[in-house]
Design an enzyme around this catalytic site. Sequence first.
Site, PDB file in Angstrom:
ATOM      1  NE  ARG A 238       2.659   0.836   8.514  1.00  0.00           N
ATOM      2  CZ  ARG A 238       3.258   0.242   8.623  1.00  0.00           C
ATOM      3  NH1 ARG A 238       4.537  -0.282   8.057  1.00  0.00           N
ATOM      4  NH2 ARG A 238       3.003  -0.558   9.995  1.00  0.00           N
ATOM      5  CD  GLU A 267       1.464  -0.999  -0.058  1.00  0.00           C
ATOM      6  OE1 GLU A 267       1.115  -2.410   0.352  1.00  0.00           O
ATOM      7  OE2 GLU A 267       3.018  -0.635   0.509  1.00  0.00           O
ATOM      8  CG  HIS A 286       4.075  -3.775   2.080  1.00  0.00           C
ATOM      9  ND1 HIS A 286       3.261  -3.045   2.101  1.00  0.00           N
ATOM     10  CD2 HIS A 286       4.144  -4.200   3.605  1.00  0.00           C
ATOM     11  CE1 HIS A 286       3.507  -3.093   3.628  1.00  0.00           C
ATOM     12  NE2 HIS A 286       4.624  -3.308   4.243  1.00  0.00           N
TER      13      HIS A 286
END
Length: 319
Positions: A238, A267, A286
């Site tokens: 994270r 993001e 990601h």
Amino acid sequence: MRLRCAVLDDFQNIATTVADWSPVRDQVEITTFTEHFTDEDRLATALADFDIVVTLRERVPFRAPLLDRLPRLKLLIASGMRNSSIDYAAAERNGVTVCGTKSSSTPPVELTWALLLGLARGIVTENNALREGGPWQSTVGADLHGRRLGLLGLGKIGGLVARVGLAFGMEVVAWSQNLTKERADEVGVQLAASKEELLESGDFVSVHLKLSDRTRGLLGAPELALMKPSAYLVNTSRAAIVDQDALLAALREDRIAGAGVDVFDIEPLPADHPMRSAPRLLATPHLGYVSENNYRTYYGQAVEDIQAFLGGSPVRLLG
């Protein structure tokens, strides 16, 4: 009248092809969105006429202000069985059922090692040089065998990362606030005396912790300053666990050898975000969970969740 289902953040435009949606198509109209909504007003407007929403991981926060603006929404499906970006109390208050899907630990383990190996052997630098007619061999790889791998977190993912490190012949140590010697012994790694000892001694440090009040900002400027100038940091967990400004400063000031990052404070990353131009940074958008099998599971079980909801017996309830 058929219900309407929105599938968010289908960046690769494969949600409706990687799984079989035919069991619900007679009752549900599927609409996919390939672009991310960064503005809550635009998102609320786009979802106003939908009864069902399938959201990808924790990218879109479904907090009370948004849920209060979606009176038609009855079913929210999250990929994975844990989602910290959903306000479950607000969902319940608004009559929204929240369901999840299974999610494999294997893809993020594999990506962790892709980043770590890419950093250690200068893969991107050497590949770019080869393609662009640059120097033939310009880097000297960092060896893995005999080096120390420090893991912050030794849960399911951390444990699998550890086993790969051991297979490479690395000395693997781990630390977390609740980690016991019994768990470390079970995996076959050493229990670090402290977070500080792990950071000071690690040649590679990889983050595998859940985000919580205790782990948010766990690695800030003081912690990064403990790392060796020759050490590498990898974060596929994270973004908020590592202070992003402190990491950028450490990279710019050449205080660590490099970093591999798959998670970010925003993001998708804005085009002018400083992480896009940071030196000695190997970054991916990601991709930790993005694999064929995971997507088949996410969207295949989303169909099952919809079927069960329509049948009056929701499955994989979250909250």
